[in-house]
Design a protein around this motif. Structure first.
Motif, PDB file in Angstrom:
ATOM      1  N   PRO A 188     -32.511  31.788  36.384  1.00  0.00           N
ATOM      2  CA  PRO A 188     -33.910  32.165  36.139  1.00  0.00           C
ATOM      3  C   PRO A 188     -34.366  33.367  36.970  1.00  0.00           C
ATOM      4  CG  PRO A 188     -33.726  29.792  36.282  1.00  0.00           C
ATOM      5  CD  PRO A 188     -32.404  30.352  36.731  1.00  0.00           C
ATOM      6  N   TYR A 223     -39.496  41.252  34.240  1.00  0.00           N
ATOM      7  CA  TYR A 223     -40.709  40.503  34.560  1.00  0.00           C
ATOM      8  C   TYR A 223     -41.307  40.897  35.905  1.00  0.00           C
ATOM      9  CZ  TYR A 223     -39.113  37.579  30.683  1.00  0.00           C
ATOM     10  OH  TYR A 223     -38.683  37.124  29.455  1.00  0.00           O
ATOM     11  N   LYS A 259     -45.411  34.607  39.463  1.00  0.00           N
ATOM     12  CA  LYS A 259     -45.601  34.763  38.017  1.00  0.00           C
ATOM     13  C   LYS A 259     -44.334  35.300  37.349  1.00  0.00           C
ATOM     14  CE  LYS A 259     -50.621  35.508  37.905  1.00  0.00           C
ATOM     15  NZ  LYS A 259     -51.699  36.515  37.619  1.00  0.00           N
ATOM     16  N   GLN A 282     -41.886  32.517  37.092  1.00  0.00           N
ATOM     17  CA  GLN A 282     -42.264  31.575  36.039  1.00  0.00           C
ATOM     18  C   GLN A 282     -41.839  32.104  34.669  1.00  0.00           C
ATOM     19  OE1 GLN A 282     -43.793  28.348  36.369  1.00  0.00           O
ATOM     20  NE2 GLN A 282     -42.922  28.385  34.303  1.00  0.00           N
ATOM     21  N   LYS A 283     -41.977  33.405  34.486  1.00  0.00           N
ATOM     22  CA  LYS A 283     -41.525  34.017  33.234  1.00  0.00           C
ATOM     23  C   LYS A 283     -40.003  33.876  33.098  1.00  0.00           C
ATOM     24  CE  LYS A 283     -45.215  37.534  33.161  1.00  0.00           C
ATOM     25  NZ  LYS A 283     -45.494  38.995  33.259  1.00  0.00           N
ATOM     26  N   ASP A 285     -39.360  30.344  32.041  1.00  0.00           N
ATOM     27  CA  ASP A 285     -39.733  30.190  30.622  1.00  0.00           C
ATOM     28  C   ASP A 285     -38.656  30.796  29.727  1.00  0.00           C
ATOM     29  OD1 ASP A 285     -42.084  29.011  31.449  1.00  0.00           O
ATOM     30  OD2 ASP A 285     -43.304  30.825  31.193  1.00  0.00           O
ATOM     31  N   HIS A 344     -35.592  28.489  29.499  1.00  0.00           N
ATOM     32  CA  HIS A 344     -35.840  27.279  28.706  1.00  0.00           C
ATOM     33  C   HIS A 344     -36.050  27.581  27.216  1.00  0.00           C
ATOM     34  CE1 HIS A 344     -35.837  24.255  31.830  1.00  0.00           C
ATOM     35  NE2 HIS A 344     -36.609  25.010  32.581  1.00  0.00           N
ATOM     36  N   GLN A 345     -36.528  28.770  26.921  1.00  0.00           N
ATOM     37  CA  GLN A 345     -36.827  29.101  25.534  1.00  0.00           C
ATOM     38  C   GLN A 345     -35.701  29.856  24.829  1.00  0.00           C
ATOM     39  OE1 GLN A 345     -40.522  31.271  25.895  1.00  0.00           O
ATOM     40  NE2 GLN A 345     -41.619  29.496  26.743  1.00  0.00           N
ATOM     41  N   THR A 398     -39.338  23.342  34.892  1.00  0.00           N
ATOM     42  CA  THR A 398     -40.164  24.089  33.940  1.00  0.00           C
ATOM     43  C   THR A 398     -41.244  24.887  34.653  1.00  0.00           C
ATOM     44  OG1 THR A 398     -41.615  22.171  33.634  1.00  0.00           O
ATOM     45  CG2 THR A 398     -39.772  22.433  32.086  1.00  0.00           C
ATOM     46  N   THR A 399     -41.474  24.598  35.922  1.00  0.00           N
ATOM     47  CA  THR A 399     -42.501  25.294  36.682  1.00  0.00           C
ATOM     48  C   THR A 399     -42.016  25.611  38.083  1.00  0.00           C
ATOM     49  OG1 THR A 399     -44.746  25.111  37.625  1.00  0.00           O
ATOM     50  CG2 THR A 399     -43.502  23.063  37.334  1.00  0.00           C
TER      51      THR A 399
END
Length: 327
Positions: free
Chosen positions: A47, A56, A243, A246-247, A250, A253-254, A291-292
């Protein structure tokens, strides 16, 4: 000869990874440059690498320079001395600094892993491996007081195995040298992160038989921290950094395993896309990534339970003392 070649391959991969981490291309002069001391170079941190490769951090006005600083203790020292703005390591480092009496101690503000990222690798093949198979064996475990070793010991205790009496754990070998030592003939088992575990498998010198992460439970395993003074002086930078992370979470996970592998491939030039994809799938399979970036007080409590069980912590440190999340 095969063992010697294996050792050389691992060393080349590690050195190449180190050089890659130190290299940084500043594309925008108006970005705020941050030096981040990273405890290891592993696909486990996908991540964070994705947050860089997908732009990001740049979107948040930041330019990240990663420096490889093996050992959570050395990461903490780099941040405390000012050689790094932010540290990335096991969350136990902040507890050690706090208990050491440092006034301008470190606070954690984001996590990107929630499980141990190491795998138990055996020299012999097991059809139905259980932790009981470790009894009486020699194991290369990792640095004493580090999260990989403490989590491994926790898993053993939870399965009725005394890590001090039932097995022989070698904690004298440096993290970066564990794979090479095992390939060179030391130990019956070793705990390795990826991509090293896969590389040992592909050389036919070992077999992944279990995930320490699955056995150890949910903890704020690898997290970002900074000095209290830095957080107080630059809350907007800390929030922008969070932030971007976190992107990155995301995105992981996506996206598919191959999409994630493509995104972080440049960080692992000696690992094929196919192998990288398989490792991403392996980590996704143990639910390695949260997830966070925020983590619960319960998971922080479990982290300290693991530390106390290993004899590295006498009493719990209050969650609110070491954690920083923007209200």
């Amino acid at each position: 000869m095969k063992k010697i070649l294996g050792v050389l391959i691992v060393l080349v991969i590690f050195i190449t990874g180190s050089i890659l981490i130190f290299k940084n291309d500043n594309k925008e002069n108006n970005l705020t440059k941050l030096t981040v001391a990273e405890v290891a170079h592993t696909i486990f941190y996908a991540p964070g690498y994705a947050a860089i490769s997908e732009g990001y951090f740049e979107e948040e006005g930041l330019d990240i320079e990663l420096i490889l600083t093996p050992g959570a203790d050395k990461v903490a020292a780099a941040v405390l001395s000012g050689d790094a703005d932010i540290g990335f390591s096991g969350s136990e480092a902040t507890i050690y600094v706090y208990n050491g009496g440092e006034k301008n101690y470190l606070k954690t503000f984001a996590q990107i892993t929630q499980k141990d990222g190491s795998f138990i690798v055996s020299r012999e093949k097991y059809e139905n491996f259980t932790l009981a198979d470790l009894k009486g064996k020699d194991i290369i475990g990792g640095r004493a007081g580090g999260m990989p070793e403490m989590t491994f010991e926790w898993a053993l205790r939870q399965n009725g195995i005394d890590p001090k009496k039932d097995v022989n754990i070698d904690t004298s070998i440096a993290f970066a040298a564990m794979g090479g030592a095992f390939i060179g003939g030391q130990g019956d088992f070793v705990t390795l992160f990826e991509p090293t575990a896969l590389e040992v498998e592909q050389q036919g010198l070992g077999y992944v038989v279990a995930s320490v992460g699955e056995l150890g439970g949910v903890v704020p395993y690898t997290s970002y921290s900074a000095k209290i003074s830095y957080i107080e002086e630059h809350p907007e930078i800390i929030e922008s950094f969070r932030k971007a992370l976190q992107k990155g979470l995301d995105f992981v996970h996506q996206s598919s395993d191959e999409e994630v592998a493509n995104s972080i491939l440049k960080f692992f030039p000696d690992t094929s896309l196919n192998d990288l994809t398989n490792v991403i799938a392996r980590y996704r399979g143990i639910d390695a990534w949260p997830t966070t970036t925020e983590f619960t007080e319960a998971s922080f409590k479990h982290l300290q339970e693991i530390m106390m069980a290993s004899g590295e912590l006498e009493k719990e440190v209050p969650y609110k003392e070491l954690i920083y999340f923007k209200d």
